[in-house]
Design an enzyme around this catalytic site. Sequence first.
Site, PDB file in Angstrom:
ATOM      1  N   SER A 130      80.050 -14.159   0.719  1.00 18.21           N
ATOM      2  CA  SER A 130      80.853 -14.694  -0.371  1.00 18.21           C
ATOM      3  C   SER A 130      81.018 -16.211  -0.204  1.00 18.21           C
ATOM      4  O   SER A 130      80.016 -16.927  -0.195  1.00 18.21           O
ATOM      5  CB  SER A 130      82.190 -13.947  -0.423  1.00 18.21           C
ATOM      6  N   ASP A 142      79.706  -5.120  -7.588  1.00 16.30           N
ATOM      7  CA  ASP A 142      80.621  -6.129  -7.045  1.00 16.30           C
ATOM      8  C   ASP A 142      81.460  -6.729  -8.178  1.00 16.30           C
ATOM      9  O   ASP A 142      80.917  -7.374  -9.087  1.00 16.30           O
ATOM     10  CB  ASP A 142      79.767  -7.211  -6.363  1.00 16.30           C
ATOM     11  N   HIS A 163      81.770  -5.624  -3.002  1.00 16.01           N
ATOM     12  CA  HIS A 163      81.933  -6.887  -2.268  1.00 16.01           C
ATOM     13  C   HIS A 163      82.435  -6.673  -0.840  1.00 16.01           C
ATOM     14  O   HIS A 163      82.668  -7.634  -0.122  1.00 16.01           O
ATOM     15  CB  HIS A 163      82.936  -7.760  -3.037  1.00 16.01           C
TER      16      HIS A 163
END
Lengths: 292, 292
Positions: free
Chosen positions: B155, B233, B270
């Site tokens: 991320s 995600d 995620h």
Amino acid sequence: MSIPNLEKVSSNKAFEGELSKYRFKSAALGGLNANFNLFVPADASNSNKVPVLVYLSGLTCTEDNGTQKGSFIGPAASQGIALLFPDTSPRGAGIEGEDDDWDFGTGAGFYLNATNPKWATHYNMYTHVSMELPQVLEAAGVPIDFNRQSIFGHSMGGHGALTMYLSSSTKQYRSASAFAPISNPVEAPWGKKAFTNYLQGGIEEAKGKYDATELISKHKDPVHILVDWGTGDQFYKDGQLLPENFLKAARDAGYDEVQVRVRSQPGYDHSYYFMSTFASDHIHFHANFLKA
Amino acid sequence: MSIPNLEKVSSNKAFEGELSKYRFKSAALGGLNANFNLFVPADASNSNKVPVLVYLSGLTCTEDNGTQKGSFIGPAASQGIALLFPDTSPRGAGIEGEDDDWDFGTGAGFYLNATNPKWATHYNMYTHVSMELPQVLEAAGVPIDFNRQSIFGHSMGGHGALTMYLSSSTKQYRSASAFAPISNPVEAPWGKKAFTNYLQGGIEEAKGKYDATELISKHKDPVHILVDWGTGDQFYKDGQLLPENFLKAARDAGYDEVQVRVRSQPGYDHSYYFMSTFASDHIHFHANFLKA
């Protein structure tokens, strides 16, 4: 038996399978909400039910520690084994003193059924894990073959795994393993504290039901047990784990190292880093029996 | 350069190697204490220095998330690769507004060097990760060959890994990979917020230094990049990640799928469960270059 509704709290894809958190109103825990995590591998279906391995976590943990830190899911997925992660105690029973100590009460259910009336309504993790969760999951139609269960755990959960395995009159579990288990709790401070408070008969009541060393010494049937503990484990040094007592009792009862293997792992401590190192070993140990 | 003292905060044996948490007074972060975790595999020594893979974590994380949940240590140990886990921001700078939002300030350093005077004294994670940590570790005599570094992240940390890899004028890293990276932050809400606040020149200043899509579009040298992102995600759906922009820019710049591989993983989200699924893949990707 009426089947409580399972509420799916969350879901994550992992290793091609699905990890889900569920919540339901638990009769065994006196009507409190109980959470658990369940990993189902990708190839499971109603026409291809998979075996299940139950993981019992240690003091202060929830159903999340093993899923997040154990490194169990990858090897279980590759072996086609489901993983069931119960919580470690009832939550929110509201009993006086329940939240005073980290090693007793909330987060420390000790995988027993309390007989002291103060705790007996809610603190029944033995029934919750060994009976209620399989019944609830089977009724919910999950693609698991509950004739093929094994069990493992860490610390207090290692105690739970060994004692549930050895005390089951129905041979519910095919094999048991443990990381740094509280192996002889009637002789250890954590165990004495738990038994004295949860059980009306105290330590004497615990001996026949909730002490792996006592249980193996009277056991007659063949067993499949693997235990790993680290020589750098502070709780071992503090006399909380006593794995040598369990090993001696097993050998005295005639179990050889094929049936009861207890391995000391040099330098390892009590953490999930220790467990993750040997996670794949334990999954493969259970796969021998779950897939037979 | 004066070498700050490294204080060993804790240590765990893992996969035969050693995972340690260190603390030191960081010049790059304006004199604040900085923590990091370092895994050194068992076979590392001064006569057998090992390569190192740097893992950059995402928003709200610390140096611990990757070590505890990433499932990186096992594959790294078996490949003989050290792992370095920096924190995600300075801690305790005491700047007004620093702790107001989860996606800015503490836990959200964005792996840049701030130029806005309000943040510039402390928020210099770019220098901290790419320069200070290797210097401090080399000076401390850890058995790592800093001529063999690669970098990966998740991320915000995927953004950090890609941009540090692509912007290094010295080819500091041999390869870069990312899970669900913020691939084009000048076009994404998280990135715009960070750049507008941390950088005096705002988004325009960020384009040349801190945006992987902008950087790859101008890059000339051969690269080794692997990106995985999940189609389930939520942050992808919210437009924070924009991996297609990075992929298009790479292809437009002439990089084929051997040099820049961007994989969409159906149904993954995620979480660290997504990462742990592909952790071994990423470690082995980097091993190709670190052990060459």
